[in-house]
Design an enzyme around this catalytic site. Structure first.
Site, short mmCIF file in Angstrom:
data_model
loop_
_atom_site.label_atom_id
_atom_site.label_comp_id
_atom_site.label_asym_id
_atom_site.label_seq_id
_atom_site.Cartn_x
_atom_site.Cartn_y
_atom_site.Cartn_z
N HIS A 148 -1.24 3.76 9.16
CA HIS A 148 0.14 4.22 8.94
C HIS A 148 0.86 4.19 10.29
CE1 HIS A 148 -0.54 5.51 4.77
NE2 HIS A 148 -1.73 5.86 5.20
N ASN B 111 4.10 3.12 2.93
CA ASN B 111 4.83 4.37 2.62
C ASN B 111 5.72 4.83 3.77
OD1 ASN B 111 2.61 5.03 4.20
ND2 ASN B 111 2.30 7.01 3.22
N ASP C 81 -0.37 3.21 -1.34
CA ASP C 81 -1.18 4.23 -0.68
C ASP C 81 -0.38 5.49 -0.33
OD1 ASP C 81 -3.66 5.17 0.66
OD2 ASP C 81 -2.29 5.22 2.35
N HIS D 132 -5.13 3.54 -3.98
CA HIS D 132 -5.37 4.93 -3.55
C HIS D 132 -5.78 5.67 -4.82
CE1 HIS D 132 -4.03 8.82 -1.48
NE2 HIS D 132 -4.16 9.18 -2.73
N HIS E 133 -10.12 4.17 1.15
CA HIS E 133 -10.79 5.43 1.55
C HIS E 133 -11.67 6.08 0.47
CE1 HIS E 133 -7.17 6.80 -0.45
NE2 HIS E 133 -6.40 6.66 0.62
N ASN F 299 -6.18 13.46 2.90
CA ASN F 299 -6.25 13.00 1.52
C ASN F 299 -6.80 11.58 1.45
OD1 ASN F 299 -5.92 13.11 -1.23
ND2 ASN F 299 -3.79 12.40 -1.19
N ASP G 227 -7.32 4.75 8.09
CA ASP G 227 -6.31 5.62 7.47
C ASP G 227 -5.61 6.46 8.54
OD1 ASP G 227 -4.66 6.77 5.60
OD2 ASP G 227 -6.22 7.94 4.60
#
Lengths: 437, 336
Positions: free
Chosen positions: A67, A99, A159, A186, A239, A285, A312
């Site tokens: 991210h 995202n 995700d 996800h 993940h 998460n 992640d």
């Protein structure tokens, strides 16, 4: 270690005595953007010499799950700061998750992220496209346009949110076959995880925090591997965090279905026992699971059931973690500690050798993302995307030294082995002696 | 040094008995014409309430005032908190005002723990109920009530059989009681529909039953938990009527309890839901008594956390008990 001069752009660099994939020391000559020669006693004439002194040389790492937060949350990370962190962690390519604000659900946004990556120069940035418009799970985003854009998107993911509608997921899986895409899921059944704060089990019962049950992940994985089989498409599970998920992926692979999976470094090391501190640095998460899950994930990564490690990397500003558990954001930064955690959990436990690490942190993720020129062998003629690491280094994690804009690491002060000393992106040093070049 | 009360699980048997014994002393003060003690004169106790809970707040307020502490009530409603101020900034503000103890009620599990361990404040933290985690002073006052009714007001609760009935999953009262009552030697049984028992309950020091009728006859105390009607909408149980039939306490079920056994309720009661009016108003129901005992328990806790070495009531506390006072209620040595 000695350096003769500065490692300049596109020059010749000789790595002397590097243990390629952890093997016997060899010399590696980089010429321009490529590896010119790998062998013993190579001529150093005209080349800058890096004395590797028995350190380990791997292909540059590739992250399928990063991210970078830009556009929209530049207070936590930018493409520039995120790729600097990536380089320091030994990565030469990262997949930027969709995202952002706005969501990367159009050709325009993915091209912007791709261009910012090119400008940063620290590592390749391959944008991930959203599966659905605004990550809302309702309407397919223009997957074809994102693929056809300059960003050449192959990996699509909502995700942060699960594509929970079975029909939308089916259609997405089918649709991306036209351009050899993959949907990265996800896996989180939303109704089973309303108000979820941590792994559901003994610890959540005691702490009174809303439970995130393993079945919420596993039920989606079960559905999606069946869907992928049914429509003959590729699905990638983000993940993976539970022992049950491992069994499902193992079963799907035994059927010959096109299922791949990743595990994060933190799920290879940390458990929900840490949540007893109520310190939101452990809020993530999917949540940290149990010791039994950690064991199953390590074994699955070792035997190839889980294809790769993905960070992640999820930067958050200080105020989003300096608060009570319920109010805190989910996520951890991971780019700058991933290799150390993998060394600690997989190499020093004897589960993987360095060649295995190269496969799982470079070769496989590059193949899943269909990234050309990444995840290649360390051999003459290949692109000089390389990372040199000192596995004998011992030290504790200090987030003050991070290149990332955020500091939300669960490893602050923890002793972890190994350290990246050099990273090369197509022959250009991005990290020298552990510092950004 | 231990100086907080965050979780009933942190209390040893001796800690708990000391608090109960101290509360007995405090209760005697309540019988005097002048109910006030000078013990905490000059100390400041802040009631920091992020959730409405008039009962618990006024109980702590009465307790602190009877010990002569200055009391500040900080309610999240209509304050800077409702305008988005963080727990941290609120805590720093209270610290700057010199709070010696912060009594916190918060909707988020773990908020008191965070307040106590984050370094935001230096004073003692008393958990007055956090999310679905714990409510240790409620458990202490429940234990106090049981001990008075069944064990002559002294010692522990060894061998007593205590049944807790209702929404265990969402209940901080149940969690605290399970730990405290078992620490005091009681045998605890939880009774609830399976949907309202947390996954992971197997690690708790108690038994679990889904059948109230099979348990009431063997109970020395039956504690009814409040069940929110909204739970029905989340499919935890089909209807209020069915819940009442299977898990409510009515006169018939109460009649099957042993003669000496008591009915308890932390309040506020849902009459007609988990408890019928007949049971609620019977002399076996200790609900009102529990409220009175709550003040004594909270006086004891504040005294033991803040009072230092001086006896609370002249000549009434053994010196070794008083001197060990600061270490009685505890949490998280690792962060201090």
């Amino acid at each position: 270690m000695t350096m003769t001069g500065n490692t300049g752009n596109n020059g010749r660099t000789l790595l002397r005595g590097a243990r390629v994939l952890g093997g016997e020391p060899l010399d590696v000559l980089i010429d321009g953007e490529r590896i010119a020669e790998v062998g013993s006693g190579l001529d150093a004439a005209g080349a800058e010499v890096v004395e590797a002194e028995g350190r380990v040389l791997l292909p540059g790492l590739v992250d399928l799950h990063t991210h970078l937060r830009e556009p929209g949350r530049e207070d936590s990370e930018t493409v520039l700061t995120g790729t600097r962190a990536a380089a320091k962690g030994g990565f030469t390519a990262v997949h930027a998750m969709a995202n952002t604000f706005p969501v990367a659900d159009t050709a325009g946004v993915v091209e912007q992220v791709w261009r910012l990556g090119r400008e940063s120069g620290y590592c390749d940035v391959q944008p991930v496209g959203a599966v659905t418009v605004g990550l809302e799970g309702k309407q397919l985003a223009e997957l074809g346009a994102m693929h056809d854009s300059a960003a050449d998107v192959r990996v699509f993911s909502d995700d942060g949110k699960c594509v929970d509608d079975a029909v939308i997921m089916r259609r997405a899986l089918e649709y991306v076959k036209a351009f050899d895409g993959v949907v990265a899921q996800h896996a989180q059944e939303p109704r089973l995880t309303e108000g979820a704060q941590m792994n559901e089990g003994v610890v959540s019962a005691e702490l009174g925090l809303g439970g995130w049950p393993a079945v919420a992940e596993e039920s989606i994985i079960a559905r999606d591997v069946l869907l992928a089989a049914h429509v003959g498409s590729r699905v990638h599970i983000c993940h993976l965090s539970t022992a049950g998920s491992v069994e499902l992926v193992r079963w799907a692979k035994s059927k010959g279905w096109q299922v791949t999976a990743e595990v994060t470094p933190h799920h290879l090391l940390l458990t929900d026992e840490l949540v007893r501190s109520y310190d939101p640095v452990y809020k993530v998460n999917p949540p940290l699971r149990t010791e039994a899950d950690v064991r199953a994930l390590r074994e699955a990564l070792a035997d190839g059931t889980i294809d790769c490690v993905a960070t992640d990397h999820a930067p958050h500003p200080h105020e989003d973690k300096d608060c009570e558990w319920g109010a805190a954001a989910m996520g951890m930064v991971g780019l700058e500690t991933a290799l150390s955690v993998v060394q600690h959990t997989m190499v020093e436990t004897g589960l993987l050798d360095w060649a295995g690490v190269a496969e799982r942190m470079s070769g496989r993720p590059a193949a899943i993302g269909r990234l050309e020129g990444q995840g290649r062998p360390v051999a003459a003629g290949e692109p000089a995307n390389l990372v040199l690491l000192d596995p004998d280094y011992r030290g504790s994690v200090d987030s003050a030294c991070f290149a990332s804009r955020s500091r939300n690491t669960p490893y602050q002060g923890r002793d972890l082995p190994g350290r990246v000393t050099h990273t090369w992106l197509r022959g250009r040093a991005t990290v020298v002696d552990g510092k950004l070049a | 040094m231990k100086r907080h009360l965050i979780s009933a699980a942190d209390l040893t048997r001796d800690d708990a008995v000391l608090i109960l014994d101290t509360a007995e002393e405090m209760a005697r003060v309540a019988d005097r014409p002048i109910k006030k003690l000078p013990t905490l004169r000059g100390r400041t106790v802040v009631n920091l309430f992020f959730e409405d809970s008039t009962r618990t707040r006024i109980s702590f307020e009465a307790a602190a005032k009877r010990l002569s502490a200055d009391v500040i009530n900080f309610s999240a409603k209509g304050s800077s908190v409702s305008k988005g101020e963080s727990l941290k900034d609120t805590a720093l503000t209270l610290e700057a005002m010199g709070a010696d103890a912060v009594v916190i009620r918060h909707p988020g599990s773990g908020a008191p723990h965070r307040l106590a361990t984050s370094g935001w404040i230096g004073g003692s933290v008393v958990n007055a109920g956090d999310g679905t985690h714990e409510h240790p002073t409620q458990a202490l006052l429940d234990a106090f009530t049981i001990r008075r009714r069944l064990s002559g007001g002294e010692g522990d609760l060894a061998g007593r059989r205590i049944t807790i009935v209702g929404d265990v999953l969402h209940s901080r009262v149940a969690r605290s009681n399970v730990y405290l009552l078992s620490t005091l030697g009681a045998e605890v049984t939880l009774v609830a529909p399976p949907t309202l028992v947390p996954v992971g309950v197997g690690a708790w020091p108690c038994e679990v039953s889904y059948d109230l009728d099979s348990v009431v006859a063997k109970s020395d105390a039956v504690m009814m938990l409040r069940v929110q009607r909204e739970r029905m909408n989340a499919a935890f149980f089909p209807t209020e009527r069915e819940y009442s039939r299977r898990y409510g306490l009515d006169g018939q079920r109460m009649a099957r309890m042993p003669e000496h056994a008591v009915v308890m309720h932390p309040g506020p009661m849902n009459r007609g839901m988990e408890i019928t009016a007949e049971v609620a108003d019977s002399p076996r129901c200790t609900a009102v008594e529990q409220v009175a005992n709550g003040v004594s328990i909270r006086m004891a806790v504040l005294y033991l956390l803040l009072g230092g070495a001086e006896p609370a009531v002249s000549g009434s506390l053994p010196p070794e008990a008083a001197s060990s006072a600061p270490g009685t209620a505890a949490r998280t040595e690792e962060n201090e």
